[in-house]
Design an enzyme around this catalytic site. Structure first.
Site, PDB file in Angstrom:
ATOM      1  N   HIS A  25      44.307  24.545  36.534  1.00  7.84           N
ATOM      2  CA  HIS A  25      44.736  24.943  35.194  1.00  7.84           C
ATOM      3  C   HIS A  25      45.353  23.759  34.452  1.00  7.84           C
ATOM      4  CE1 HIS A  25      43.980  29.207  35.909  1.00  7.84           C
ATOM      5  NE2 HIS A  25      44.391  28.964  37.135  1.00  7.84           N
TER       6      HIS A  25
ATOM      7  N   LYS B 290      39.165  34.761  42.733  1.00  8.19           N
ATOM      8  CA  LYS B 290      39.361  35.141  44.134  1.00  8.19           C
ATOM      9  C   LYS B 290      37.995  35.304  44.796  1.00  8.19           C
ATOM     10  CE  LYS B 290      39.743  40.118  43.376  1.00  8.19           C
ATOM     11  NZ  LYS B 290      40.570  41.297  43.557  1.00  8.19           N
TER      12      LYS B 290
ATOM     13  N   ARG C  11      36.528  42.262  39.205  1.00  5.82           N
ATOM     14  CA  ARG C  11      36.550  43.242  40.292  1.00  5.82           C
ATOM     15  C   ARG C  11      35.101  43.658  40.589  1.00  5.82           C
ATOM     16  NH1 ARG C  11      37.065  45.302  35.588  1.00  5.82           N
ATOM     17  NH2 ARG C  11      36.276  47.345  35.017  1.00  5.82           N
TER      18      ARG C  11
ATOM     19  N   ARG D 107      29.886  47.354  41.648  1.00  5.04           N
ATOM     20  CA  ARG D 107      28.713  47.884  42.335  1.00  5.04           C
ATOM     21  C   ARG D 107      28.414  46.993  43.532  1.00  5.04           C
ATOM     22  NH1 ARG D 107      23.978  51.220  40.690  1.00  5.04           N
ATOM     23  NH2 ARG D 107      23.077  51.593  42.734  1.00  5.04           N
TER      24      ARG D 107
END
Length: 177
Positions: free
Chosen positions: A100, A153, A167, A170
């Site tokens: 960052h 992540k 997130r 599927r």
């Protein structure tokens, strides 16, 4: 020798390396390497408007057959690795950054809260437009990252990843392109 290369390669200092295997196409590419960085681009890559900048010792690797559809950004301000596997598809305005840049520190412990880290993308991964990948992003093979997602992540293979923060929405998918 590549006859249809369009772009600029800037190498500052010593200990840097740029390796471009025979791409299918290569237009409007900008590569800047300093501080002992390495850029390796595999054969059959289709490059279109990539902006690659390494300002620290590290490595950026694009596997064979990676295809880019429009401008994308790869930045490394602290030592790390960005690795795209074979046959990845990267849409326009995707960005990859191993840090960052500005450090955020815990006042009590002095611990850095946003350390630099690697970005690892498996084989045959589709990263949609405006997605951004940050330190700690790991995408498993045959996955899809949705438009505008913020990935920082680890995610498994064969899934669709969306959102900010990202997130899994599927599992047990693959894609054709």
């Amino acid at each position: 020798m590549l006859n249809d290369f369009s772009g600029n390669v800037v190498i500052n200092g010593t200990g840097n390396r740029v390796s471009l295997q025979r791409p299918s196409s290569c237009t409007d590419v900008y590569i800047e390497v300093s501080g002992g960085g390495t850029v390796e681009i595999g054969a059959r890559a289709r490059l279109c408007g990539q902006h690659i900048r390494l300002f620290a010792p590290g490595r950026i690797t694009f596997g064979e057959g990676c295809a880019f559809n429009g401008l994308s950004y790869f930045h490394m301000h602290e030592s790390a690795t960005i690795r795209l596997g074979n046959d990845c598809l990267i849409a326009g305005n995707a960005s990859f950054s191993t840090s960052h840049v500005h450090k955020i520190m815990d006042l009590d412990t002095g611990e850095r809260l946003n350390p630099a880290g690697d970005i690892i993308v498996g084989d045959h991964v589709w990263i949609s437009a405006d997605a951004s990948l940050w330190p700690g992003a790991v995408i498993g093979n045959d996955s899809v990252v949705g438009k505008g997602s913020y990935v920082s992540k680890e995610f498994p293979a064969n899934c669709i990843i969306v959102g900010a923060p990202a997130r899994v929405v599927r599992e047990r998918i693959t894609w054709e392109g």
